[in-house]
Motif scaffolding. Structure first.
Motif, PDB file in Angstrom:
ATOM      1  N   GLY A  37     -21.642   1.997 -25.818  1.00 34.48           N
ATOM      2  CA  GLY A  37     -22.938   2.646 -25.902  1.00 34.48           C
ATOM      3  C   GLY A  37     -24.047   1.669 -26.242  1.00 34.48           C
ATOM      4  O   GLY A  37     -23.968   0.465 -25.962  1.00 34.48           O
ATOM      5  N   TRP A  38     -25.079   2.205 -26.876  1.00 37.46           N
ATOM      6  CA  TRP A  38     -26.296   1.438 -27.181  1.00 37.46           C
ATOM      7  C   TRP A  38     -25.998   0.186 -28.005  1.00 37.46           C
ATOM      8  O   TRP A  38     -26.324  -0.933 -27.607  1.00 37.46           O
ATOM      9  N   TRP A  39     -25.345   0.359 -29.167  1.00 37.28           N
ATOM     10  CA  TRP A  39     -25.195  -0.767 -30.088  1.00 37.28           C
ATOM     11  C   TRP A  39     -24.267  -1.836 -29.512  1.00 37.28           C
ATOM     12  O   TRP A  39     -24.529  -3.033 -29.610  1.00 37.28           O
ATOM     13  N   SER A  40     -23.186  -1.409 -28.894  1.00 37.92           N
ATOM     14  CA  SER A  40     -22.254  -2.389 -28.314  1.00 37.92           C
ATOM     15  C   SER A  40     -22.891  -3.183 -27.195  1.00 37.92           C
ATOM     16  O   SER A  40     -22.724  -4.392 -27.124  1.00 37.92           O
ATOM     17  N   PRO A  76     -19.383   7.393 -32.178  1.00 36.48           N
ATOM     18  CA  PRO A  76     -20.024   8.313 -33.135  1.00 36.48           C
ATOM     19  C   PRO A  76     -19.270   8.365 -34.474  1.00 36.48           C
ATOM     20  O   PRO A  76     -18.056   8.124 -34.542  1.00 36.48           O
ATOM     21  N   HIS A  77     -20.025   8.707 -35.520  1.00 35.00           N
ATOM     22  CA  HIS A  77     -19.535   8.534 -36.891  1.00 35.00           C
ATOM     23  C   HIS A  77     -18.245   9.295 -37.202  1.00 35.00           C
ATOM     24  O   HIS A  77     -17.366   8.778 -37.892  1.00 35.00           O
ATOM     25  N   HIS A  78     -18.110  10.517 -36.688  1.00 35.44           N
ATOM     26  CA  HIS A  78     -16.933  11.317 -37.038  1.00 35.44           C
ATOM     27  C   HIS A  78     -15.645  10.753 -36.442  1.00 35.44           C
ATOM     28  O   HIS A  78     -14.561  11.138 -36.852  1.00 35.44           O
ATOM     29  N   GLU A 115     -18.134   0.118 -37.161  1.00 40.07           N
ATOM     30  CA  GLU A 115     -19.539   0.293 -37.502  1.00 40.07           C
ATOM     31  C   GLU A 115     -19.673   1.218 -38.705  1.00 40.07           C
ATOM     32  O   GLU A 115     -18.817   2.041 -38.980  1.00 40.07           O
ATOM     33  N   LYS A 116     -20.775   1.065 -39.416  1.00 39.39           N
ATOM     34  CA  LYS A 116     -21.066   2.025 -40.483  1.00 39.39           C
ATOM     35  C   LYS A 116     -21.398   3.375 -39.844  1.00 39.39           C
ATOM     36  O   LYS A 116     -21.870   3.379 -38.699  1.00 39.39           O
ATOM     37  N   PRO A 117     -21.155   4.495 -40.503  1.00 44.57           N
ATOM     38  CA  PRO A 117     -20.431   4.628 -41.753  1.00 44.57           C
ATOM     39  C   PRO A 117     -18.921   4.543 -41.515  1.00 44.57           C
ATOM     40  O   PRO A 117     -18.435   4.979 -40.476  1.00 44.57           O
ATOM     41  N   PRO A 126     -28.942   5.308 -26.981  1.00 41.96           N
ATOM     42  CA  PRO A 126     -27.886   6.043 -27.694  1.00 41.96           C
ATOM     43  C   PRO A 126     -27.566   7.351 -27.004  1.00 41.96           C
ATOM     44  O   PRO A 126     -28.449   7.996 -26.447  1.00 41.96           O
ATOM     45  N   HIS A 127     -26.326   7.720 -27.045  1.00 42.81           N
ATOM     46  CA  HIS A 127     -25.869   9.011 -26.564  1.00 42.81           C
ATOM     47  C   HIS A 127     -26.576  10.075 -27.399  1.00 42.81           C
ATOM     48  O   HIS A 127     -26.639   9.952 -28.621  1.00 42.81           O
ATOM     49  N   ALA A 128     -27.115  11.099 -26.765  1.00 40.88           N
ATOM     50  CA  ALA A 128     -27.984  12.032 -27.491  1.00 40.88           C
ATOM     51  C   ALA A 128     -27.296  12.691 -28.679  1.00 40.88           C
ATOM     52  O   ALA A 128     -27.906  12.907 -29.719  1.00 40.88           O
ATOM     53  N   SER A 129     -26.011  13.008 -28.549  1.00 39.75           N
ATOM     54  CA  SER A 129     -25.363  13.776 -29.612  1.00 39.75           C
ATOM     55  C   SER A 129     -24.892  12.892 -30.774  1.00 39.75           C
ATOM     56  O   SER A 129     -24.494  13.404 -31.813  1.00 39.75           O
ATOM     57  N   THR A 130     -24.948  11.573 -30.618  1.00 36.79           N
ATOM     58  CA  THR A 130     -24.374  10.690 -31.647  1.00 36.79           C
ATOM     59  C   THR A 130     -25.080  10.846 -32.993  1.00 36.79           C
ATOM     60  O   THR A 130     -24.431  10.808 -34.036  1.00 36.79           O
ATOM     61  N   TYR A 131     -26.390  11.020 -32.992  1.00 38.31           N
ATOM     62  CA  TYR A 131     -27.140  11.036 -34.252  1.00 38.31           C
ATOM     63  C   TYR A 131     -27.752  12.384 -34.607  1.00 38.31           C
ATOM     64  O   TYR A 131     -28.309  12.539 -35.685  1.00 38.31           O
ATOM     65  N   SER A 132     -27.685  13.355 -33.677  1.00 38.47           N
ATOM     66  CA  SER A 132     -28.472  14.574 -33.862  1.00 38.47           C
ATOM     67  C   SER A 132     -27.641  15.794 -34.250  1.00 38.47           C
ATOM     68  O   SER A 132     -28.184  16.875 -34.423  1.00 38.47           O
ATOM     69  N   VAL A 192     -13.488   0.019 -24.166  1.00 36.82           N
ATOM     70  CA  VAL A 192     -12.957   1.387 -24.168  1.00 36.82           C
ATOM     71  C   VAL A 192     -14.111   2.349 -24.372  1.00 36.82           C
ATOM     72  O   VAL A 192     -14.953   2.125 -25.248  1.00 36.82           O
ATOM     73  N   ASP A 193     -14.166   3.390 -23.568  1.00 37.06           N
ATOM     74  CA  ASP A 193     -15.119   4.474 -23.840  1.00 37.06           C
ATOM     75  C   ASP A 193     -14.544   5.741 -23.247  1.00 37.06           C
ATOM     76  O   ASP A 193     -13.924   5.711 -22.180  1.00 37.06           O
ATOM     77  N   SER A 194     -14.748   6.851 -23.960  1.00 41.72           N
ATOM     78  CA  SER A 194     -14.231   8.112 -23.441  1.00 41.72           C
ATOM     79  C   SER A 194     -15.022   8.546 -22.204  1.00 41.72           C
ATOM     80  O   SER A 194     -14.573   9.423 -21.476  1.00 41.72           O
TER      81      SER A 194
HETATM   82  N1  LIG Z   1     -25.123  -1.856 -37.911  1.00 40.75           N
HETATM   83  C1  LIG Z   1     -26.229  -1.357 -37.420  1.00 40.75           C
HETATM   84  O1  LIG Z   1     -27.312  -1.741 -37.845  1.00 40.75           O
HETATM   85  C2  LIG Z   1     -26.162  -0.315 -36.342  1.00 40.75           C
HETATM   86  C3  LIG Z   1     -27.270  -0.069 -35.514  1.00 40.75           C
HETATM   87  C4  LIG Z   1     -27.142   0.907 -34.504  1.00 40.75           C
HETATM   88  C5  LIG Z   1     -25.961   1.642 -34.379  1.00 40.75           C
HETATM   89  N2  LIG Z   1     -24.932   1.393 -35.239  1.00 40.75           N
HETATM   90  C6  LIG Z   1     -23.692   2.173 -35.186  1.00 40.75           C
HETATM   91  O2  LIG Z   1     -22.999   1.934 -33.981  1.00 40.75           O
HETATM   92  C7  LIG Z   1     -22.208   3.087 -33.671  1.00 40.75           C
HETATM   93  C8  LIG Z   1     -22.456   3.479 -32.234  1.00 40.75           C
HETATM   94  O3  LIG Z   1     -23.801   3.867 -32.104  1.00 40.75           O
HETATM   95  P1  LIG Z   1     -24.535   3.858 -30.667  1.00 40.75           P
HETATM   96  O4  LIG Z   1     -25.986   4.026 -30.950  1.00 40.75           O
HETATM   97  O5  LIG Z   1     -24.071   2.717 -29.859  1.00 40.75           O
HETATM   98  O6  LIG Z   1     -23.992   5.218 -30.063  1.00 40.75           O
HETATM   99  P2  LIG Z   1     -23.871   5.604 -28.528  1.00 40.75           P
HETATM  100  O7  LIG Z   1     -23.900   7.074 -28.479  1.00 40.75           O
HETATM  101  O8  LIG Z   1     -24.880   4.872 -27.706  1.00 40.75           O
HETATM  102  O9  LIG Z   1     -22.429   5.047 -28.097  1.00 40.75           O
HETATM  103  C9  LIG Z   1     -21.243   5.599 -28.571  1.00 40.75           C
HETATM  104  C10 LIG Z   1     -20.240   5.559 -27.418  1.00 40.75           C
HETATM  105  O10 LIG Z   1     -18.971   5.969 -27.933  1.00 40.75           O
HETATM  106  C11 LIG Z   1     -18.324   6.719 -26.897  1.00 40.75           C
HETATM  107  N3  LIG Z   1     -17.268   7.516 -27.537  1.00 40.75           N
HETATM  108  C12 LIG Z   1     -17.379   8.665 -28.222  1.00 40.75           C
HETATM  109  N4  LIG Z   1     -16.178   9.023 -28.749  1.00 40.75           N
HETATM  110  C13 LIG Z   1     -15.297   8.067 -28.365  1.00 40.75           C
HETATM  111  C14 LIG Z   1     -13.908   7.879 -28.578  1.00 40.75           C
HETATM  112  N5  LIG Z   1     -13.199   8.724 -29.325  1.00 40.75           N
HETATM  113  N6  LIG Z   1     -13.305   6.800 -28.017  1.00 40.75           N
HETATM  114  C15 LIG Z   1     -14.010   5.936 -27.258  1.00 40.75           C
HETATM  115  N7  LIG Z   1     -15.336   6.070 -27.016  1.00 40.75           N
HETATM  116  C16 LIG Z   1     -15.973   7.114 -27.570  1.00 40.75           C
HETATM  117  C17 LIG Z   1     -19.441   7.511 -26.246  1.00 40.75           C
HETATM  118  O11 LIG Z   1     -19.100   7.924 -24.943  1.00 40.75           O
HETATM  119  C18 LIG Z   1     -20.592   6.501 -26.265  1.00 40.75           C
HETATM  120  O12 LIG Z   1     -20.644   5.748 -25.065  1.00 40.75           O
HETATM  121  C19 LIG Z   1     -22.592   4.140 -34.704  1.00 40.75           C
HETATM  122  O13 LIG Z   1     -21.667   4.117 -35.746  1.00 40.75           O
HETATM  123  C20 LIG Z   1     -23.934   3.664 -35.218  1.00 40.75           C
HETATM  124  O14 LIG Z   1     -24.248   4.107 -36.532  1.00 40.75           O
HETATM  125  C21 LIG Z   1     -25.012   0.417 -36.189  1.00 40.75           C
END
Ligand SMILES: NC(=O)c1ccc[n+]([C@@H]2O[C@H](COP(=O)([O-])OP(=O)(O)OC[C@H]3O[C@@H](n4cnc5c(N)ncnc54)[C@H](O)[C@@H]3O)[C@@H](O)[C@H]2O)c1
Length: 352
Positions: free
Chosen positions: A11-14, A74-76, A95-97, A176-182, A34-36
């Motif tokens: 996703g976004w952060w990776s 996502p966090h959960h 990643e945190k948390p 970011p994926h819309a449901s990740t933070y909302s 890996v991504d679902s």
């Molecule tokens: N350290 C930092 O400063 C910082 C900054 C931004 C984000 N983050 C963290 O990075 C993490 C990801 O955030 P993001 O913004 O990239 O979210 P995102 O929604 O952009 O990406 C998450 C990805 O995970 C995938 N996914 C969901 N469940 C999965 C599973 N069980 N197995 C494999 N893939 C799965 C989704 O399809 C999505 O592509 C979060 O924990 C966020 O808090 C950390």
């Protein structure tokens, strides 16, 4: 030999931070993503020239020999995925948390301690050049800890606004994926998203767990909290306040600071600037600046530092027990804000 890393969550952060940093390091081999959502895997594989992708961690673990897995989902999903990696004997940067609950978080700590694989948590500010020195100053230079004032403001409210993922967003891993933070169910909101950084820093520096907390949290128009205010007591007796808002308008400076008040002085840590002051009884003042050749906010160091930790070339600045103690406080703060009651924070075996 290169260190073999896989990234879970494309996703976004990776795709904007971890993968570019990993690909720029000659000593690291990114073996798979890996991504679902398979579409996100296809895009990441193409963009970063990665040889393989999988749609689950189980498939990854069955197919590849890996030194370390980076979890940015996502966090959960964090704690269950970390436990899978540890069960397979693979080091993890999560990643945190670290988790959503104290019970999950301390279970991860116990699983790590029972095996040989290590857990590093993406607590970015603990990777700063000054972070170890802050810890020494707080623990050794200001006498008995009396009080903490912590503040974390950010422009994160846009993350909390979305109502659910759309097909278009799956095609845009740079957002970011819309449901990740909302969504409260997936660990959205300012507490899990941002207080985790601030309170991780507090536990890291003090080595103390919170024992009780009162809290107010405001959702404004969102389904999750966007403004949080906590008052807590640490073991050893120090009192603390922490406030965090995700409402800072674009273009307005944010603050990520902690003041540690001791019987003999004060440490003031500017987490964003990577610098700190020590003020001591009698007027002595010292200051540690971030080195000029190093980014103060070192997000892109985290994944590479993880590889160095696996190789035994660096210490872990973000251990799981510190993160677990901060998650216990955050979970209790959510309960305190819901009930209006002062909530006891479950204690774990904090050693760091
Ligand atoms: N350290 C930092 O400063 C910082 C900054 C931004 C984000 N983050 C963290 O990075 C993490 C990801 O955030 P993001 O913004 O990239 O979210 P995102 O929604 O952009 O990406 C998450 C990805 O995970 C995938 N996914 C969901 N469940 C999965 C599973 N069980 N197995 C494999 N893939 C799965 C989704 O399809 C999505 O592509 C979060 O924990 C966020 O808090 C950390």
């Amino acid at each position: 030999m290169s260190t073999r890393i896989a990234v879970v969550g494309a996703g976004w952060w990776s795709t904007t931070v971890h993968l570019p940093a990993l690909r720029a390091d000659q000593g690291i081999d990114v073996v798979a993503v890996v991504d679902s959502a398979p579409r996100r895997c296809e895009l990441a594989v193409k963009q970063f020239g990665i040889p393989a992708w999988y749609s689950s961690v189980d498939d990854l673990l069955a197919a590849e020999t890996i030194d370390g897995i980076i979890i940015a989902t996502p966090h959960h999903t964090h704690a269950p995925l970390v436990e899978k990696c540890l069960a397979a004997g693979v080091n993890v940067l999560v990643e945190k948390p670290l988790a959503m609950t104290a019970e999950e978080a301390w279970r991860v700590v116990a699983a790590e301690r029972a095996g040989s694989a290590r857990v590093v948590v993406g607590q970015t500010y603990q990777f700063a050049a000054c972070a170890r020195a802050v810890r020494v100053a707080v623990r050794e230079q200001i006498g008995d800890l009396v009080c903490i004032n912590a503040e974390f403001s950010s422009t994160t409210d846009f993350l909390f606004a979305s109502e659910g993922a759309t097909p278009e967003e799956v095609d845009q891993p740079g957002r970011p994926h819309a449901s990740t933070y909302s969504d409260p169910a997936t660990g959205g909101g300012q507490g899990y998203t941002q207080l985790s950084h601030l309170l991780g820093g507090v536990v890291w520096a003090t080595g103390r767990q919170a024992i009780e907390v009162s809290a107010f949290m405001e959702n404004q128009t969102y389904r999750v909290d966007v403004v949080d205010a906590l008052a807590f007591r640490l073991d050893g007796g120090a009192l603390g306040v922490a406030s965090s808002t995700g409402t800072t308008p674009q273009g307005v400076p944010v603050r990520h600071t902690v003041r540690f008040h001791g019987s003999e002085g004060v440490v003031e840590w500017d987490m964003l600037a990577g610098s700190f002051w020590v003020f001591r009884r009698g007027g002595a003042i010292s200051r540690v600046e971030n080195p000029v050749d190093r980014a103060a906010y070192g997000a892109s160091r985290v994944a590479v530092e993880f590889a160095r930790i696996i190789e035994g070339a660096a210490d872990n600045p973000a251990p799981a027990d510190v993160a677990a103690a901060s998650i216990a406080l955050i979970e209790a703060a959510y309960a305190a804000s819901r009930t209006g009651a002062r909530i006891a924070v479950p204690q774990g075996d904090l050693r760091s």
